[in-house]
Scaffold this active site. Structure first.
Site, PDB file in Angstrom:
ATOM      1  N   ASP A  33       0.826  -1.214   0.000  1.00 49.80           N
ATOM      2  CA  ASP A  33       0.000   0.000   0.000  1.00 49.80           C
ATOM      3  C   ASP A  33       0.861   1.266   0.000  1.00 49.80           C
ATOM      4  O   ASP A  33       1.951   1.273   0.571  1.00 49.80           O
ATOM      5  CB  ASP A  33      -0.911  -0.029   1.245  1.00 49.80           C
ATOM      6  CG  ASP A  33      -2.059   0.955   1.125  1.00 49.80           C
ATOM      7  OD1 ASP A  33      -2.284   1.490   0.025  1.00 49.80           O
ATOM      8  OD2 ASP A  33      -2.736   1.196   2.146  1.00 49.80           O
ATOM      9  N   SER A  78      -7.358  -5.718  -5.920  1.00 51.13           N
ATOM     10  CA  SER A  78      -8.510  -6.226  -5.170  1.00 51.13           C
ATOM     11  C   SER A  78      -9.786  -6.117  -5.998  1.00 51.13           C
ATOM     12  O   SER A  78      -9.831  -5.347  -6.974  1.00 51.13           O
ATOM     13  CB  SER A  78      -8.672  -5.439  -3.861  1.00 51.13           C
ATOM     14  OG  SER A  78      -9.281  -4.186  -4.133  1.00 51.13           O
ATOM     15  N   THR A  79     -10.805  -6.834  -5.579  1.00 52.25           N
ATOM     16  CA  THR A  79     -12.099  -6.754  -6.281  1.00 52.25           C
ATOM     17  C   THR A  79     -12.682  -5.338  -6.152  1.00 52.25           C
ATOM     18  O   THR A  79     -13.547  -4.959  -6.927  1.00 52.25           O
ATOM     19  CB  THR A  79     -13.089  -7.789  -5.698  1.00 52.25           C
ATOM     20  OG1 THR A  79     -13.020  -7.756  -4.267  1.00 52.25           O
ATOM     21  CG2 THR A  79     -12.781  -9.192  -6.161  1.00 52.25           C
ATOM     22  N   ASN A  81     -10.722  -2.592  -6.342  1.00 52.67           N
ATOM     23  CA  ASN A  81      -9.884  -1.667  -7.122  1.00 52.67           C
ATOM     24  C   ASN A  81     -10.494  -1.290  -8.481  1.00 52.67           C
ATOM     25  O   ASN A  81     -10.054  -0.329  -9.113  1.00 52.67           O
ATOM     26  CB  ASN A  81      -8.472  -2.229  -7.334  1.00 52.67           C
ATOM     27  CG  ASN A  81      -7.611  -2.206  -6.091  1.00 52.67           C
ATOM     28  OD1 ASN A  81      -6.687  -3.007  -5.917  1.00 52.67           O
ATOM     29  ND2 ASN A  81      -7.870  -1.269  -5.181  1.00 52.67           N
ATOM     30  N   ARG A 203       1.758  -4.930   6.220  1.00 53.19           N
ATOM     31  CA  ARG A 203       1.073  -3.875   5.445  1.00 53.19           C
ATOM     32  C   ARG A 203       1.899  -2.601   5.513  1.00 53.19           C
ATOM     33  O   ARG A 203       2.288  -2.167   6.601  1.00 53.19           O
ATOM     34  CB  ARG A 203      -0.345  -3.604   5.962  1.00 53.19           C
ATOM     35  CG  ARG A 203      -1.049  -2.572   5.084  1.00 53.19           C
ATOM     36  CD  ARG A 203      -2.515  -2.398   5.369  1.00 53.19           C
ATOM     37  NE  ARG A 203      -3.095  -1.527   4.350  1.00 53.19           N
ATOM     38  CZ  ARG A 203      -4.349  -1.542   3.955  1.00 53.19           C
ATOM     39  NH1 ARG A 203      -5.199  -2.394   4.481  1.00 53.19           N
ATOM     40  NH2 ARG A 203      -4.794  -0.718   3.030  1.00 53.19           N
ATOM     41  N   ARG A 209      -5.303  -2.077   8.590  1.00 48.89           N
ATOM     42  CA  ARG A 209      -6.540  -2.850   8.388  1.00 48.89           C
ATOM     43  C   ARG A 209      -6.280  -3.924   7.350  1.00 48.89           C
ATOM     44  O   ARG A 209      -5.289  -3.887   6.621  1.00 48.89           O
ATOM     45  CB  ARG A 209      -7.691  -1.930   7.971  1.00 48.89           C
ATOM     46  CG  ARG A 209      -7.389  -1.092   6.765  1.00 48.89           C
ATOM     47  CD  ARG A 209      -8.576  -0.222   6.332  1.00 48.89           C
ATOM     48  NE  ARG A 209      -8.176   0.635   5.228  1.00 48.89           N
ATOM     49  CZ  ARG A 209      -7.712   1.865   5.358  1.00 48.89           C
ATOM     50  NH1 ARG A 209      -7.627   2.424   6.545  1.00 48.89           N
ATOM     51  NH2 ARG A 209      -7.337   2.565   4.294  1.00 48.89           N
TER      52      ARG A 209
END
Ligand code: FPP
Length: 255
Positions: A33, A78-79, A81, A203, A209
């Site tokens: 990220d 990701s789904t 994005n 992350r 998260r």
């Protein structure tokens, strides 16, 4: 975890010598990220951050192979994005092909096997083919597994698993009674079937998260958060995460 065994002897020797890292996570998962923020801080378009993120990806792969991690799972798309502007999505869809074009020879040389989790069927043809070709070429490699999560979302993965399980049950493809359904059987219906759960989840970028990543699989993972933005990720950051992992006491709900 049986597939750790080939690496253990080599590791033991190396880490006894270094006296530092005795406990290497078998499976490391990374939420990469901060590409957009990296670019913005420099006055660049967001996609420049993704491009630089591609180089950081290879630094992470090199570090993971150096420390003999067995599986490295990277959250590449990701789904969720798909909600980004079309130009950014198009750029992200071209990255796997570009990455593999540049780095597949090095991955082959490092004996890395490439695989994916997620719904590849809805990706552009050029992305699917690049990934398919890399999987095919590397399928006999028995070093680290480099696992890209592409068009992956954990909730969708779980719903998909439930649907398939019900279908198999109705078609008598699964020889159990509903009351006997257990975690092990259920997890066979996930994209990660056959993989161990992540021991360590990293992350970057300061966010803390899961963002719909490996919700089931991270039930007992150790988390490591760093403020470093993904394009600035280096072997040193990976090493810091491994050092931090040494201190963790994993009890899995026991004492
Ligand atoms: C999150 O940063 C990153 C992504 C959504 C894309 C991940 C892609 C890469 C790291 C490039 C390498 C990929 C491959 C397949 C080699 P963000 O854009 O959400 O950053 P922000 O939160 O700062 O906006």
């Amino acid at each position: 975890m049986s597939f750790r065994l080939p690496f253990l002897r080599k590791r033991e020797k190396e880490f006894q010598e270094s006296g530092k890292l005795k406990n290497i996570p078998s499976h490391v998962a990374i939420i990469m990220d901060g590409n957009g923020r990296w670019a913005k801080r420099r006055g660049f378009p967001r996609v420049a951050g993704h491009k630089e993120g591609m180089e950081a990806t290879q630094r992470a792969v090199r570090a993971a192979t150096k420390y003999h991690v067995d599986t490295l799972t990277l959250f590449a798309f990701s789904t969720e994005n798909w909600k980004r502007p079309t130009s950014e999505v198009d750029f992200l869809m071209r990255l796997p092909k570009e990455y593999l074009h540049i780095y597949l020879p090095e991955l082959m040389e490092k004996n890395v096997r490439i695989d994916t989790i997620g719904d590849l069927a809805h990706l552009p043809k050029h992305t699917r083919e690049a990934v398919k070709n890399a999987k095919e070429q590397s399928k006999d490699n028995d070093g680290m597994l480099l696992n890209f999560a592409i068009n992956y979302g954990s909730r969708l993965e779980i719903v998909r698993a439930v649907k398939q399980l019900i279908k198999d049950y109705k078609d008598n493809q699964i020889a159990i009674k509903i009351d006997d359904l257990d975690e092990e059987t259920f997890s066979k219906y996930l994209y990660t079937n056959g993989l161990s759960d992540p021991d360590l989840l990293i992350r970057t970028s300061g966010e803390q998260r899961l963002s719909n990543f490996l919700l089931w699989q991270c039930a007992y993972s150790e988390f490591y958060f760093t403020d470093v933005l993904w394009p600035d990720f280096t072997e040193e950051v990976f090493y810091e995460a491994l050092l931090d992992y040494q201190k963790r006491k994993r009890r899995y709900g026991g004492i």
